[in-house]
Design a protein around this motif. Sequence first.
Motif, PDB file in Angstrom:
ATOM      1  N   GLY A   1       0.793  -1.222   0.000  1.00 44.72           N
ATOM      2  CA  GLY A   1       0.000   0.000   0.000  1.00 44.72           C
ATOM      3  C   GLY A   1       0.824   1.270   0.000  1.00 44.72           C
ATOM      4  N   ALA A   2       2.165   1.131  -0.027  1.00 39.19           N
ATOM      5  CA  ALA A   2       3.093   2.267  -0.063  1.00 39.19           C
ATOM      6  C   ALA A   2       2.993   3.145   1.174  1.00 39.19           C
ATOM      7  N   GLN A   3       2.796   2.513   2.323  1.00 39.31           N
ATOM      8  CA  GLN A   3       2.745   3.283   3.572  1.00 39.31           C
ATOM      9  C   GLN A   3       4.018   3.123   4.407  1.00 39.31           C
ATOM     10  N   LYS A   4       4.685   1.974   4.321  1.00 37.24           N
ATOM     11  CA  LYS A   4       5.813   1.695   5.201  1.00 37.24           C
ATOM     12  C   LYS A   4       7.033   1.269   4.399  1.00 37.24           C
ATOM     13  N   ILE A   5       8.219   1.475   5.009  1.00 42.28           N
ATOM     14  CA  ILE A   5       9.458   1.029   4.378  1.00 42.28           C
ATOM     15  C   ILE A   5      10.261   0.183   5.358  1.00 42.28           C
ATOM     16  N   PHE A   6      11.059  -0.712   4.774  1.00 42.64           N
ATOM     17  CA  PHE A   6      11.956  -1.573   5.536  1.00 42.64           C
ATOM     18  C   PHE A   6      13.323  -1.447   4.867  1.00 42.64           C
ATOM     19  N   ILE A   7      14.364  -1.195   5.658  1.00 44.33           N
ATOM     20  CA  ILE A   7      15.621  -0.633   5.154  1.00 44.33           C
ATOM     21  C   ILE A   7      16.769  -1.630   5.270  1.00 44.33           C
ATOM     22  N   SER A   8      17.625  -1.650   4.246  1.00 47.21           N
ATOM     23  CA  SER A   8      18.909  -2.354   4.287  1.00 47.21           C
ATOM     24  C   SER A   8      20.014  -1.339   4.037  1.00 47.21           C
ATOM     25  N   ASP A   9      21.107  -1.400   4.814  1.00 45.59           N
ATOM     26  CA  ASP A   9      22.222  -0.492   4.538  1.00 45.59           C
ATOM     27  C   ASP A   9      23.059  -1.033   3.385  1.00 45.59           C
ATOM     28  N   GLU A  10      24.112  -0.313   3.032  1.00 48.06           N
ATOM     29  CA  GLU A  10      24.905  -0.676   1.843  1.00 48.06           C
ATOM     30  C   GLU A  10      25.665  -1.985   2.028  1.00 48.06           C
ATOM     31  N   LYS A  11      25.784  -2.456   3.276  1.00 50.12           N
ATOM     32  CA  LYS A  11      26.467  -3.718   3.538  1.00 50.12           C
ATOM     33  C   LYS A  11      25.512  -4.906   3.573  1.00 50.12           C
ATOM     34  N   GLY A  12      24.222  -4.640   3.420  1.00 51.25           N
ATOM     35  CA  GLY A  12      23.237  -5.716   3.421  1.00 51.25           C
ATOM     36  C   GLY A  12      22.616  -5.983   4.772  1.00 51.25           C
ATOM     37  N   THR A  13      22.913  -5.138   5.755  1.00 51.10           N
ATOM     38  CA  THR A  13      22.300  -5.298   7.076  1.00 51.10           C
ATOM     39  C   THR A  13      20.882  -4.745   7.044  1.00 51.10           C
ATOM     40  N   VAL A  14      19.920  -5.596   7.358  1.00 53.38           N
ATOM     41  CA  VAL A  14      18.519  -5.172   7.398  1.00 53.38           C
ATOM     42  C   VAL A  14      18.226  -4.629   8.788  1.00 53.38           C
ATOM     43  N   LEU A  15      17.726  -3.412   8.843  1.00 53.89           N
ATOM     44  CA  LEU A  15      17.511  -2.747  10.137  1.00 53.89           C
ATOM     45  C   LEU A  15      16.261  -3.279  10.821  1.00 53.89           C
ATOM     46  N   GLY A  16      16.366  -3.491  12.133  1.00 57.43           N
ATOM     47  CA  GLY A  16      15.190  -3.807  12.926  1.00 57.43           C
ATOM     48  C   GLY A  16      14.310  -2.577  13.095  1.00 57.43           C
ATOM     49  N   GLY A  17      13.086  -2.793  13.514  1.00 52.02           N
ATOM     50  CA  GLY A  17      12.134  -1.684  13.602  1.00 52.02           C
ATOM     51  C   GLY A  17      12.550  -0.598  14.568  1.00 52.02           C
ATOM     52  N   ASP A  18      13.021  -0.967  15.756  1.00 52.87           N
ATOM     53  CA  ASP A  18      13.444   0.038  16.734  1.00 52.87           C
ATOM     54  C   ASP A  18      14.710   0.761  16.273  1.00 52.87           C
ATOM     55  N   GLN A  19      15.607   0.008  15.644  1.00 52.60           N
ATOM     56  CA  GLN A  19      16.836   0.603  15.136  1.00 52.60           C
ATOM     57  C   GLN A  19      16.542   1.607  14.023  1.00 52.60           C
TER      58      GLN A  19
END
Length: 834
Positions: free
Chosen positions: A624-642
């Motif tokens: 629905g284009a409301q939320k994003i989930f992020i990976s840094d350039e090294k491939g580490t996927v960030l947790g929600g609190d982070q």
Amino acid sequence: MKGVIMAGGFGTRLRPLTLGLPKPMVPVANRPVMQRIVELLTRHGITEQVALLYFQPERIRDHFGDGSSHGVRMEYVGAEGDLGTAGSVKLGEAEIGRQRFMVISADVLTDFDLGAAVAFHERKGALATLVLTRVDNPLQFGVVITDPEGRITRFLEKPSWGEVFSDTVNTGIYILEPEVFDLIPPGRDFDFSKDLFPLMLSKGLPLYGHIAPGYWKDIGTLGEYMNVHRDILSGKVEVGVDGVRRGRLGTDLWVGEGSVVDPTARLSGSVIIGSGVTVGPQAELANCVLGDGCTVGEGARIRGAVLWRDVRVGQGVELNECTIADRSVVGDFSAVDVGAVVAEDCAIGRDCRLKAEVKMWPHKRVESGATLASSLVWGDKWSSTLFDAYGISGVANIEMTPEFATKLGVAYGASLPLGSTVLVSRDAHKTSRMIDRALMSGLLAAGVNVYDMRLQPIPVARYVTKALKAAGGLHVRRSPLEKKIQDIKFFDENGLDLSTKREKAIENLFYREDFRRADSDQVGDISFPARGIDYYLEGFLNAADRDRVRGRGFKIVVDYAFGSATGVFPSLLGKLGAEVVSLNAFVDETKMTRGGAEFEAALRQLGTIVPTLNADFGVMLDAGAQKIFISDEKGTVLGGDQALALMTMLHCRCEPGASVAVPVTASRAVEEAAARWNGTVTRCGSTYRAMMEAALKGASFVGEERGGYIFGRFFPAFDSMMATVKLMEYLAAAGGALSEALKAVPRAHVVRTEAPCAAERKGTVMRRLLEEAEGSGRRMELIDGVKLHGRSDWVLVLPDADKPLFHVDAEADSPREAQALADRYREQIRQWQA
């Protein structure tokens, strides 16, 4: 002391029974419910009574007269408009006089010891005493918290589950000293629970609560009306019953004067028969009430039903847990199923069937041989409430049917002025298209116009709703979490989630089923706003620092999750000069819902691709284009609190001293991250509406730990496209890699778990939690649920709004300590249910 009876209610939730009858005159076991209140007051020596009238006052005056036939002196006060509960009582100030008085609703059934409540009031020297009780589900009532001495410390009218701090509720029975009149302004809307009692709390006036043992039931809905009769017939509450009590094998039987029961009739359970009733041969009666003058034909079977006066039941009829009002006729061999309601003066022909939950309005006729089905076939799903945390949800084409959606569309349209316009949008799934069109049909039938935006991301639909000055909006989508579940999201005129008040107004119209129908020349029109999307694109680009983003020359990976952002976001990223590697950048209705395993696999894939392509970072959007989930350039996927702490820190770095808002569920790392750049953090509720309101109140950034971010200067709603661009903007300003920024993010050790709890025990658990918290030494925060702060940790206990469970979140200096704290309160919740 005088008794003041609040008898002005419309009884809209009891329709169709109250279409021609004021709610206080609805019979309970063959006596008007208000008469039972008059009798209760009289038993406690309160024989001077004042009735406050509004709707159909003549029906009440005609029944009670001057009160002498009921052993009381009755006076009446009428209102020309709705002045609220306290404002209505103010109208009767002259009749009440300068003496203590008791206020009580005319539409409850109770056996409380009112004398004990008065004695408590006198003992405490109270200015006002609320009579309280404990209930399984406190959502529909005012929740009250008292200290050990009974003094009220907190009052919340009709809370959400997150605001339920106790199972102790306001019964609407008040003992008041005459000085309270000085606090009530004359001639304007003023309510006891919303205005007077909060005012008294703010002034520190002696406001007390007396918890009364005994029976109390608010007869506010058709379901509660039937429940009251079940309680009477099962002996849960004792009430006066007209007639002679006769013992009969296996039966507790009351028979009124002049009634005749055929010797071959079979009676079981508790049966109340009014005067002048005839029960024919071989009839079967079980746990039912028959009003005066009823006739029951040969072989008829009546189980758990309530019949009012002069109802005629034909030969071989079956009535099951239904209500039949005055002078209605049920023809031979017909059947009325559970939960059906037949209003007065209706005629049901021979060999008919009224299916469960069907309602017949007064003076209606069903021809012989017909089957009358509810317009909502799958009615059980919607029996208590329509709205949940996601809007309105249900199994596609089983609970969420075209028939249901059409009725819902009419109800929503009827809540708006004739000729209004509503924006309607959807995702790509074929069931969404089906429900979308059914909703539009209902809106048109209510005389409401439609802007059909067709396939659009949710944030675009919200933005354009406001830009086009629509009266509201609807978005239909397949649930991103559960396959086969369909969601309908409602927006107000500003593109925000509806307030609880607006939701309740739609629910009431939906259940009452007496919608406004537009004349044929006033039926709404459908139009397709050609420039609707342009408003969003223009506003979006104006809110982004385009030069800064272009100057960095980003390379990013975007996983579109097969959602509708594929039609909007690529052109925006192109204008910002970004090199984009797109994943799943096409609409596929079969892949828009991702379960837990699929979601985690998609994140792992993103984390693998980003460093392989030497990208600056990667994001996965929800469908629905409301939320994003992020990976840094090294491939580490960030947790929600982070991720939330990161976005907070970067935002405050770009805007030193920024105002940030996060829900009570968020980690304390947010405060640490903001403080480094002199940002201030405000806590808000965990609902989407609460976060939107925080943005409206001035927060420039609002975020939550599940990937949703609001940028208040653009639009107060989650938007994954804007969040992605803002992350680019922030990194361009910081000048380093995302992994370098992460090193400055405070660590968070948060455990989130759940504790099962039956819905009817939630209020009890919250009360026990508050009692335990008083002596725990922890600071208590009551924004959403109950949050208890220690020196270096906190725990939050939050009732789920829809499921039979509590959310238990805990944070401490280490994962082990956080887990131990959460486990301790999970176990407490289990014990408190015992």
